[in-house]
Design a protein around this motif. Sequence first.
Motif, PDB file in Angstrom:
ATOM      1  N   PHE A 276       0.813  -1.213   0.000  1.00  0.00           N
ATOM      2  CA  PHE A 276       0.000   0.000   0.000  1.00  0.00           C
ATOM      3  C   PHE A 276       0.850   1.269   0.000  1.00  0.00           C
ATOM      4  O   PHE A 276       1.937   1.305   0.587  1.00  0.00           O
ATOM      5  N   ASP A 277       0.331   2.288  -0.662  1.00  0.00           N
ATOM      6  CA  ASP A 277       0.781   3.650  -0.397  1.00  0.00           C
ATOM      7  C   ASP A 277       0.020   4.108   0.845  1.00  0.00           C
ATOM      8  O   ASP A 277      -1.214   4.014   0.888  1.00  0.00           O
ATOM      9  N   PHE A 278       0.740   4.579   1.854  1.00  0.00           N
ATOM     10  CA  PHE A 278       0.081   4.932   3.110  1.00  0.00           C
ATOM     11  C   PHE A 278      -0.166   6.438   3.208  1.00  0.00           C
ATOM     12  O   PHE A 278       0.604   7.256   2.701  1.00  0.00           O
TER      13      PHE A 278
ATOM     14  N   THR B  19       1.331   8.054  12.715  1.00  0.00           N
ATOM     15  CA  THR B  19       0.236   7.147  12.399  1.00  0.00           C
ATOM     16  C   THR B  19      -0.105   7.257  10.918  1.00  0.00           C
ATOM     17  O   THR B  19       0.135   8.293  10.284  1.00  0.00           O
ATOM     18  N   GLN B  20      -0.685   6.181  10.388  1.00  0.00           N
ATOM     19  CA  GLN B  20      -1.014   6.168   8.970  1.00  0.00           C
ATOM     20  C   GLN B  20      -2.084   5.116   8.696  1.00  0.00           C
ATOM     21  O   GLN B  20      -2.297   4.204   9.494  1.00  0.00           O
ATOM     22  N   ILE B  21      -2.763   5.274   7.549  1.00  0.00           N
ATOM     23  CA  ILE B  21      -3.762   4.311   7.109  1.00  0.00           C
ATOM     24  C   ILE B  21      -3.460   3.949   5.657  1.00  0.00           C
ATOM     25  O   ILE B  21      -2.836   4.726   4.929  1.00  0.00           O
ATOM     26  N   PRO B  22      -3.895   2.755   5.226  1.00  0.00           N
ATOM     27  CA  PRO B  22      -3.632   2.363   3.836  1.00  0.00           C
ATOM     28  C   PRO B  22      -4.361   3.257   2.848  1.00  0.00           C
ATOM     29  O   PRO B  22      -5.522   3.622   3.049  1.00  0.00           O
ATOM     30  N   GLY B  23      -3.661   3.596   1.785  1.00  0.00           N
ATOM     31  CA  GLY B  23      -4.273   4.286   0.656  1.00  0.00           C
ATOM     32  C   GLY B  23      -4.500   3.290  -0.465  1.00  0.00           C
ATOM     33  O   GLY B  23      -5.082   2.235  -0.245  1.00  0.00           O
ATOM     34  N   LEU B  24      -4.012   3.595  -1.643  1.00  0.00           N
ATOM     35  CA  LEU B  24      -4.152   2.685  -2.779  1.00  0.00           C
ATOM     36  C   LEU B  24      -3.056   1.619  -2.751  1.00  0.00           C
ATOM     37  O   LEU B  24      -1.919   1.889  -2.361  1.00  0.00           O
ATOM     38  N   ALA B  25      -3.407   0.423  -3.176  1.00  0.00           N
ATOM     39  CA  ALA B  25      -2.422  -0.653  -3.298  1.00  0.00           C
ATOM     40  C   ALA B  25      -1.684  -0.525  -4.629  1.00  0.00           C
ATOM     41  O   ALA B  25      -2.281  -0.169  -5.652  1.00  0.00           O
ATOM     42  N   ASN B  26      -0.395  -0.801  -4.613  1.00  0.00           N
ATOM     43  CA  ASN B  26       0.374  -0.807  -5.846  1.00  0.00           C
ATOM     44  C   ASN B  26       0.032  -2.060  -6.653  1.00  0.00           C
ATOM     45  O   ASN B  26      -0.263  -3.113  -6.088  1.00  0.00           O
ATOM     46  N   PRO B  27       0.055  -1.951  -7.982  1.00  0.00           N
ATOM     47  CA  PRO B  27      -0.345  -3.096  -8.804  1.00  0.00           C
ATOM     48  C   PRO B  27       0.642  -4.252  -8.689  1.00  0.00           C
ATOM     49  O   PRO B  27       1.840  -4.049  -8.444  1.00  0.00           O
ATOM     50  N   LEU B  28       0.125  -5.459  -8.860  1.00  0.00           N
ATOM     51  CA  LEU B  28       0.963  -6.651  -8.920  1.00  0.00           C
ATOM     52  C   LEU B  28       1.716  -6.665 -10.235  1.00  0.00           C
ATOM     53  O   LEU B  28       1.130  -6.452 -11.296  1.00  0.00           O
ATOM     54  N   ASN B  29       3.018  -6.893 -10.173  1.00  0.00           N
ATOM     55  CA  ASN B  29       3.843  -6.998 -11.373  1.00  0.00           C
ATOM     56  C   ASN B  29       4.525  -8.358 -11.404  1.00  0.00           C
ATOM     57  O   ASN B  29       5.199  -8.736 -10.434  1.00  0.00           O
ATOM     58  N   TYR B  30       4.370  -9.065 -12.501  1.00  0.00           N
ATOM     59  CA  TYR B  30       5.104 -10.311 -12.719  1.00  0.00           C
ATOM     60  C   TYR B  30       6.183 -10.055 -13.768  1.00  0.00           C
ATOM     61  O   TYR B  30       5.883  -9.628 -14.875  1.00  0.00           O
ATOM     62  N   THR B  31       7.440 -10.301 -13.393  1.00  0.00           N
ATOM     63  CA  THR B  31       8.569 -10.133 -14.293  1.00  0.00           C
ATOM     64  C   THR B  31       9.172 -11.502 -14.576  1.00  0.00           C
ATOM     65  O   THR B  31       9.428 -12.274 -13.647  1.00  0.00           O
ATOM     66  N   PHE B  32       9.383 -11.816 -15.844  1.00  0.00           N
ATOM     67  CA  PHE B  32       9.969 -13.106 -16.177  1.00  0.00           C
ATOM     68  C   PHE B  32      10.834 -12.992 -17.434  1.00  0.00           C
ATOM     69  O   PHE B  32      10.565 -12.207 -18.337  1.00  0.00           O
TER      70      PHE B  32
END
Length: 214
Positions: free
Chosen positions: A113-115, A127-140
């Motif tokens: 998360f970006d907090f 103190t902080q709370i979750p903001g947006l989650a960063n996208p899942l990246n698959y590298t291969f």
Amino acid sequence: MATVRKWANVAVAMQSALAATKTITAITKAAPPVITSTAHGYANGNYVLLSIQGMSQLDNKVVRVANQAANTFEAEGLDSTLFDTFSAGTAALITFGTTITSATSMSATGGDFDFIDTTTIHVNVKTQIPGLANPLNYTFDNLWDITDAAQIAMKAATDTQAQRCFRFTFGSGGPIMLFSGYVGYTGAPTGNAQDKVTASAVITAFGTPTYYAS
């Protein structure tokens, strides 16, 4: 104890076609959610890509069809009980006709998360709370082959910035991971002296994956 699995016999399939969309008129808040789509024509076991407004947690989600009836089907394995309220949407049948067979490694990042800072003047610990989650990246890395059908398909998706759906199957009858996202694959060769020539690909997921035990 958790089941230990290896990166072996993993089938990676990419969307080769997406059928015409079917209008969705309702989605229940339930486990699993029941999706209403008049004369959808889907069969149990089909995979569909959802494009949803209102119930944002299902937007661009890849799901497996279960308990289909003439005008309804279930999104197998999901729980929408606490999701937002549906307002509009569509579903499209996915054909996983492109098989990626040249991958030599696989790594994942993202999901963190970006907090948002909520610290006040009254405390001495931040103190902080979750903001947006960063996208899942698959590298291969792939064994570089300009004639390989999957690498050609990944390059075409990259050039057109086209979204694609992916299915990872871990062994025969094993767990399945599904998600949609964007492919970054230039086909540029890389490597070390006297070593194999590879080309790197990155899949940036849209939302979170869907998992099935088999």
